[in-house]
Design a protein around this motif. Structure first.
Motif, PDB file in Angstrom:
ATOM      1  N   LEU A  53       6.772  36.115  19.960  1.00 25.31           N
ATOM      2  CA  LEU A  53       7.985  35.482  20.476  1.00 25.31           C
ATOM      3  C   LEU A  53       8.147  35.857  21.932  1.00 25.31           C
ATOM      4  CD1 LEU A  53      10.736  33.990  20.119  1.00 25.31           C
ATOM      5  CD2 LEU A  53      11.687  36.185  19.401  1.00 25.31           C
ATOM      6  N   THR A  54       8.440  34.871  22.773  1.00 24.81           N
ATOM      7  CA  THR A  54       8.671  35.134  24.193  1.00 24.81           C
ATOM      8  C   THR A  54       9.769  34.195  24.700  1.00 24.81           C
ATOM      9  OG1 THR A  54       7.583  35.409  26.333  1.00 24.81           O
ATOM     10  CG2 THR A  54       6.875  33.552  25.001  1.00 24.81           C
ATOM     11  N   ALA A  55      10.402  34.588  25.806  1.00 27.03           N
ATOM     12  CA  ALA A  55      11.465  33.780  26.411  1.00 27.03           C
ATOM     13  C   ALA A  55      11.141  33.532  27.880  1.00 27.03           C
ATOM     14  CB  ALA A  55      12.809  34.489  26.280  1.00 27.03           C
ATOM     15  N   THR A  56      11.461  32.339  28.372  1.00 27.48           N
ATOM     16  CA  THR A  56      11.139  31.998  29.754  1.00 27.48           C
ATOM     17  C   THR A  56      12.103  32.631  30.749  1.00 27.48           C
ATOM     18  OG1 THR A  56      12.452  29.952  29.696  1.00 27.48           O
ATOM     19  CG2 THR A  56      10.114  29.785  29.081  1.00 27.48           C
ATOM     20  N   GLU A  57      13.364  32.830  30.373  1.00 20.78           N
ATOM     21  CA  GLU A  57      14.374  33.338  31.304  1.00 20.78           C
ATOM     22  C   GLU A  57      14.647  34.832  31.133  1.00 20.78           C
ATOM     23  OE1 GLU A  57      17.936  30.989  31.160  1.00 20.78           O
ATOM     24  OE2 GLU A  57      16.809  29.110  31.170  1.00 20.78           O
ATOM     25  N   GLN A  58      14.017  35.456  30.161  1.00 23.49           N
ATOM     26  CA  GLN A  58      14.254  36.870  29.903  1.00 23.49           C
ATOM     27  C   GLN A  58      12.911  37.575  29.728  1.00 23.49           C
ATOM     28  OE1 GLN A  58      16.544  35.866  26.449  1.00 23.49           O
ATOM     29  NE2 GLN A  58      18.487  36.326  27.443  1.00 23.49           N
TER      30      GLN A  58
ATOM     31  N   PHE B 133      13.796  45.450  24.541  1.00 25.13           N
ATOM     32  CA  PHE B 133      14.649  44.578  25.341  1.00 25.13           C
ATOM     33  C   PHE B 133      15.169  43.424  24.491  1.00 25.13           C
ATOM     34  CE2 PHE B 133      15.542  41.489  28.777  1.00 25.13           C
ATOM     35  CZ  PHE B 133      16.452  42.261  29.486  1.00 25.13           C
ATOM     36  N   LEU B 134      14.340  42.912  23.619  1.00 21.15           N
ATOM     37  CA  LEU B 134      14.733  41.843  22.701  1.00 21.15           C
ATOM     38  C   LEU B 134      15.902  42.287  21.832  1.00 21.15           C
ATOM     39  CD1 LEU B 134      13.988  39.054  21.366  1.00 21.15           C
ATOM     40  CD2 LEU B 134      12.567  40.363  19.818  1.00 21.15           C
ATOM     41  N   ASP B 135      15.807  43.490  21.274  1.00 24.15           N
ATOM     42  CA  ASP B 135      16.891  44.018  20.441  1.00 24.15           C
ATOM     43  C   ASP B 135      18.184  44.161  21.237  1.00 24.15           C
ATOM     44  OD1 ASP B 135      15.263  44.086  18.221  1.00 24.15           O
ATOM     45  OD2 ASP B 135      14.794  46.225  18.403  1.00 24.15           O
ATOM     46  N   MET B 136      18.084  44.634  22.482  1.00 27.67           N
ATOM     47  CA  MET B 136      19.280  44.775  23.322  1.00 27.67           C
ATOM     48  C   MET B 136      19.910  43.413  23.604  1.00 27.67           C
ATOM     49  SD  MET B 136      18.559  47.821  26.041  1.00 27.67           S
ATOM     50  CE  MET B 136      17.010  47.194  26.655  1.00 27.67           C
ATOM     51  N   LEU B 137      19.098  42.429  23.901  1.00 27.02           N
ATOM     52  CA  LEU B 137      19.632  41.092  24.147  1.00 27.02           C
ATOM     53  C   LEU B 137      20.325  40.534  22.907  1.00 27.02           C
ATOM     54  CD1 LEU B 137      16.824  39.453  26.297  1.00 27.02           C
ATOM     55  CD2 LEU B 137      19.114  40.089  27.035  1.00 27.02           C
TER      56      LEU B 137
ATOM     57  N   SER C 242       9.030  39.966  25.014  1.00 27.44           N
ATOM     58  CA  SER C 242       7.856  39.535  24.276  1.00 27.44           C
ATOM     59  C   SER C 242       7.679  40.514  23.131  1.00 27.44           C
ATOM     60  CB  SER C 242       6.618  39.538  25.166  1.00 27.44           C
ATOM     61  OG  SER C 242       5.479  39.232  24.376  1.00 27.44           O
ATOM     62  N   THR C 243       7.407  40.006  21.954  1.00 27.45           N
ATOM     63  CA  THR C 243       7.225  40.890  20.806  1.00 27.45           C
ATOM     64  C   THR C 243       5.843  41.525  20.796  1.00 27.45           C
ATOM     65  OG1 THR C 243       6.611  38.979  19.441  1.00 27.45           O
ATOM     66  CG2 THR C 243       8.899  39.715  19.332  1.00 27.45           C
ATOM     67  N   SER C 244       5.069  41.305  21.855  1.00 26.82           N
ATOM     68  CA  SER C 244       3.718  41.871  21.900  1.00 26.82           C
ATOM     69  C   SER C 244       3.705  43.306  22.428  1.00 26.82           C
ATOM     70  CB  SER C 244       2.806  40.999  22.765  1.00 26.82           C
ATOM     71  OG  SER C 244       3.269  40.989  24.099  1.00 26.82           O
ATOM     72  N   SER C 245       4.857  43.799  22.937  1.00 27.85           N
ATOM     73  CA  SER C 245       4.892  45.177  23.445  1.00 27.85           C
ATOM     74  C   SER C 245       6.145  45.896  22.952  1.00 27.85           C
ATOM     75  CB  SER C 245       4.876  45.183  24.973  1.00 27.85           C
ATOM     76  OG  SER C 245       6.111  44.701  25.478  1.00 27.85           O
TER      77      SER C 245
ATOM     78  N   ALA D 295       8.173  47.785  24.745  1.00 32.37           N
ATOM     79  CA  ALA D 295       9.249  47.588  25.720  1.00 32.37           C
ATOM     80  C   ALA D 295       9.878  46.199  25.552  1.00 32.37           C
ATOM     81  CB  ALA D 295       8.714  47.754  27.135  1.00 32.37           C
ATOM     82  N   GLY D 296       9.044  45.201  25.342  1.00 29.15           N
ATOM     83  CA  GLY D 296       9.549  43.846  25.132  1.00 29.15           C
ATOM     84  C   GLY D 296      10.394  43.759  23.880  1.00 29.15           C
ATOM     85  N   LYS D 297       9.973  44.418  22.817  1.00 31.56           N
ATOM     86  CA  LYS D 297      10.729  44.433  21.551  1.00 31.56           C
ATOM     87  C   LYS D 297      12.067  45.141  21.744  1.00 31.56           C
ATOM     88  CE  LYS D 297      11.225  44.455  16.920  1.00 31.56           C
ATOM     89  NZ  LYS D 297      12.636  44.685  16.812  1.00 31.56           N
TER      90      LYS D 297
END
Length: 183
Positions: free
Chosen positions: A88-93, A105-109, A96-99, A101-103
């Motif tokens: 899962l990835t987002a263009t404006e944020q 940040f995803l949870d915080m959002l 990415s669930t591939s890392s 740190a990305g995961k």
């Protein structure tokens, strides 16, 4: 191994155009969309998207709140995608669930999206309470007593609820409510 997009707006007054353009620019080969509340679990486009995605695909959204409206909803989706080996990835944020740190940040959002939704609901309830206090919010007009009596009489004669509603020009729910509230 393809990029698949998902766009959503809540109402017909809003436009999907900006999201669709961003998803095309991100390289999505197929884009699914909905005009529905994010809390609606039966969004047709979202269900079609989940059916379409395959292992190795990347699901692309513009912002995380376009696909999930609560932390629980987001966590369940991420777990499902991980199980299916879909990123899962987002263009404006920068997520990415591939890392790790990305995961994170995803949870915080997800937390902030749910917080924003709850604040909006609180403001709406405050506005309704203020309107009621000012006498500007009175709700629906009550069903006339003679119509209520007609509904009850037809019900006692075992007429179907749909027919009662049609003849009395009220909804089926109104018929059920009047029947349920009879003394």
């Amino acid at each position: 191994m393809s990029k698949v997009g998902y766009a959503r707006v809540s109402t017909h007054d809003q436009s999907l155009t900006l999201q669709l353009e961003a998803l095309k620019q991100a390289g999505c080969i197929k884009i699914f969309s909905d005009t529905a509340s994010g809390s609606d679990a039966n969004r047709r486009g979202f269900l079609d998207l989940k059916y379409y995605l395959r292992s190795g695909d990347t699901l692309v959204v513009t912002r995380i709140d376009r696909i999930a409206r609560s932390v629980l909803d987001l966590q369940q989706l991420v777990a499902y995608l991980k199980e299916q080996e879909i990123e899962l990835t987002a263009t404006e944020q920068p997520i990415s669930t591939s890392s790790a740190a990305g995961k994170a940040f995803l949870d915080m959002l997800g937390v902030f999206a749910e917080f924003e939704l709850n604040i909006r609901k609180e403001r709406q309830l405050e506005g309704i309470a203020a309107a009621k206090a000012a006498g500007k919010y009175k709700g629906r007009k009550p069903i006339p007593v003679d119509t209520q009596q007609e509904i009850l009489a037809m019900h006692r004669e075992h007429n179907p609820v749909s027919e009662i509603a049609r003849l009395c020009k009220v909804s089926r729910n109104t018929v059920y409510k009047i029947i349920r509230e009879q003394p």
